[in-house]
Design an enzyme around this catalytic site. Sequence first.
Site, mmCIF file in Angstrom:
data_model
loop_
_atom_site.group_PDB
_atom_site.id
_atom_site.type_symbol
_atom_site.label_atom_id
_atom_site.label_comp_id
_atom_site.label_asym_id
_atom_site.label_seq_id
_atom_site.Cartn_x
_atom_site.Cartn_y
_atom_site.Cartn_z
ATOM 1 N N LYS A 71 34.922 34.941 44.128
ATOM 2 C CA LYS A 71 35.307 33.600 43.652
ATOM 3 C C LYS A 71 36.731 33.619 43.105
ATOM 4 O O LYS A 71 37.539 32.755 43.425
ATOM 5 C CB LYS A 71 34.336 33.146 42.553
ATOM 6 N N ASN A 72 37.024 34.611 42.286
ATOM 7 C CA ASN A 72 38.322 34.588 41.612
ATOM 8 C C ASN A 72 39.469 35.056 42.511
ATOM 9 O O ASN A 72 40.627 35.017 42.119
ATOM 10 C CB ASN A 72 38.259 35.383 40.297
ATOM 11 N N ARG B 182 28.524 27.389 40.064
ATOM 12 C CA ARG B 182 29.980 27.520 40.212
ATOM 13 C C ARG B 182 30.356 28.902 40.744
ATOM 14 O O ARG B 182 31.398 29.058 41.374
ATOM 15 C CB ARG B 182 30.661 27.343 38.852
ATOM 16 N N CYS C 231 37.622 24.793 27.093
ATOM 17 C CA CYS C 231 36.381 24.866 27.862
ATOM 18 C C CYS C 231 35.375 25.665 27.058
ATOM 19 O O CYS C 231 35.649 26.051 25.923
ATOM 20 C CB CYS C 231 36.615 25.446 29.246
ATOM 21 N N ASP D 171 34.075 39.037 32.043
ATOM 22 C CA ASP D 171 33.089 38.326 32.866
ATOM 23 C C ASP D 171 31.762 39.088 32.991
ATOM 24 O O ASP D 171 30.811 38.565 33.580
ATOM 25 C CB ASP D 171 33.661 38.048 34.272
ATOM 26 N N ARG E 273 41.969 28.268 25.802
ATOM 27 C CA ARG E 273 42.607 28.583 27.082
ATOM 28 C C ARG E 273 43.946 27.871 27.323
ATOM 29 O O ARG E 273 44.051 27.011 28.213
ATOM 30 C CB ARG E 273 41.621 28.339 28.239
HETATM 31 N N1 EPU Z 1 46.166 32.815 27.949
HETATM 32 C C1 EPU Z 1 47.145 32.290 27.146
HETATM 33 N N2 EPU Z 1 48.157 31.595 27.738
HETATM 34 C C2 EPU Z 1 48.231 31.404 29.079
HETATM 35 C C3 EPU Z 1 47.225 31.945 29.903
HETATM 36 C C4 EPU Z 1 46.196 32.657 29.311
HETATM 37 O O1 EPU Z 1 47.099 32.435 25.924
HETATM 38 O O2 EPU Z 1 49.183 30.751 29.540
HETATM 39 C C5 EPU Z 1 45.043 33.545 27.336
HETATM 40 C C6 EPU Z 1 43.720 32.816 27.597
HETATM 41 O O3 EPU Z 1 43.524 31.781 26.645
HETATM 42 C C7 EPU Z 1 42.713 33.925 27.462
HETATM 43 C C8 EPU Z 1 43.483 35.134 28.030
HETATM 44 O O4 EPU Z 1 44.863 34.774 27.989
HETATM 45 O O5 EPU Z 1 42.425 34.137 26.097
HETATM 46 C C9 EPU Z 1 43.091 35.496 29.440
HETATM 47 O O6 EPU Z 1 43.331 34.417 30.304
HETATM 48 P P1 EPU Z 1 43.732 34.612 31.842
HETATM 49 O O7 EPU Z 1 44.858 33.705 32.127
HETATM 50 O O8 EPU Z 1 43.873 36.063 32.131
HETATM 51 O O9 EPU Z 1 42.423 34.090 32.552
HETATM 52 P P2 EPU Z 1 42.305 32.976 33.679
HETATM 53 O O10 EPU Z 1 43.294 33.205 34.738
HETATM 54 O O11 EPU Z 1 42.237 31.638 33.044
HETATM 55 C C10 EPU Z 1 40.656 34.413 35.107
HETATM 56 C C11 EPU Z 1 39.297 34.226 35.711
HETATM 57 C C12 EPU Z 1 38.264 34.226 34.603
HETATM 58 C C13 EPU Z 1 38.340 35.567 33.893
HETATM 59 C C14 EPU Z 1 39.751 35.778 33.338
HETATM 60 C C15 EPU Z 1 39.955 37.117 32.666
HETATM 61 C C16 EPU Z 1 39.778 32.911 37.660
HETATM 62 C C17 EPU Z 1 39.648 31.642 38.386
HETATM 63 N N3 EPU Z 1 39.269 32.973 36.433
HETATM 64 O O12 EPU Z 1 40.856 33.316 34.228
HETATM 65 O O13 EPU Z 1 36.991 34.111 35.250
HETATM 66 O O14 EPU Z 1 37.415 35.598 32.825
HETATM 67 O O15 EPU Z 1 40.704 35.673 34.414
HETATM 68 O O16 EPU Z 1 39.647 38.153 33.532
HETATM 69 O O17 EPU Z 1 40.315 33.879 38.198
HETATM 70 C C18 EPU Z 1 34.709 33.616 35.408
HETATM 71 O O18 EPU Z 1 34.768 33.935 36.607
HETATM 72 O O19 EPU Z 1 33.607 33.418 34.816
HETATM 73 C C19 EPU Z 1 35.949 33.465 34.641
HETATM 74 C C20 EPU Z 1 36.029 32.810 33.482
#
Ligand code: EPU
Length: 417
Positions: A22-23, A397, A117, A305, A122
Amino acid sequence: METIIVKKSGALNGHLKVNGSKNSILPILAASLLTREKCTLHEIPDLEDVHVMCDLLSNLGAKINKTNNNSLEIQVENIINYEAPYDLISKLRASFLVMGPLLSRINKAKVSMPGGCAIGTRPIDLHLKGFKNLNVDINFNRGYIQAQTEDIIGNNVYLDFPSVGATENLMMVACTAKGKTIIENCAEEPEIIDLANFINSMGGKIEGAGTKTITIVGVDELHGTEYTVIPDRIEAGTYMVAAVLTGGELYIDNVIPAHVQPVIAKLREVGAEVVESRNSVMVRSKGMINSTDIKTLPYPGFPTDMQAQFMLLLSLANGTSVINETIFENRFMHANELLRMGANIKIEGNTAIVNGLNSLTGTKVKATDLRAGAALILAGLVADGETEISEIHHIKRGYADIVEKLQAVGANIAYSM
Ligand code: EPU
């Protein structure tokens, strides 16, 4: 309202096949906006999140043609709209990933602020800081981010935290920038490598994906490609936990063992036998579950995750375990549902203290997010009596056919209206 009913089941035994990630597919679908030509994608999981991303891309001008159960063709000859509205962003945060490709393709994008969320606030500050470094103007207007640029110009970007989404958005915007971009302290997840491989197969020049520093040399144009997405390491990890929890033996196919090393290490620590092959893993319970401590970290650390699934597993361990969640600020909602099933868990800030018990009891519980929902399904497999899980749209999802897959290895589980 549809629910999932799980009854106490015996040991799960047999083979399970994992779907495409998915990711990985979500950013790869967004990246198909980078070219006017056709991209053919394989191993697409049939998930709600994928449907929402396809709806968004269709709104932006994509023609999508499903060629069989898990392949599709996508072509975005012309971008007809450059807005990602709140109703789609609020359903799927990953829709924010269209910002980089829209900027690359037409130098502008209007994307709703995602908001919080179920797992935390986030923010998206790292994405925006990176865009600004690459000569993009960012303005906020009535809940929307309006981004535009004359030219995307390569630059050095340092991420304060190795955000997966920010690394992906920046790779996508930089691949057609003027000059070279270096992203430092970037995310190293397998999904980052998959996106880089996809973009490189379109003619991009990305090096270093999977390390802390990614270098991207901008090219004038990208072309169409054919690409197969990597297997979903979190779906695999979830079924690996199911084997140990139920005292069973599962052969999990379509797994890249290197991607699930932190999960394998922890399963061995709790006392399970894990045998790795080229594209599969066998997980066999040795009859006990030992306590262990867990700290979630960016890859290659233990994945956030998989935290909910391990909280459940450790609720049935011999002894006390400590779980430290360092990635998301509010990712313990499943603890309350597990408490309703009799678990002994105390939450203090971002730490959970889990006192192992011999049994849980089935009851009505709510899937508060995707991984929480998966943990509750697994809990139902071992809890006395019947567990009824509501809010299962969260589970849809991210887990294609989870009910059917678990039934096939002996679980007593079904949908109910
Ligand atoms: N963060 C910031 N600022 C930003 C971006 C992120 O502070 O601009 C913080 C977030 O708030 C969080 C941390 O950094 O506390 C990690 O966020 P990240 O950006 O790495 O996560 P993401 O890209 O939003 C993806 C996966 C998530 C998974 C995380 C961490 C996808 C679509 N989603 O999210 O997947 O938990 O990386 O590995 O790739 C899931 O599949 O259940 C899921 C939530």
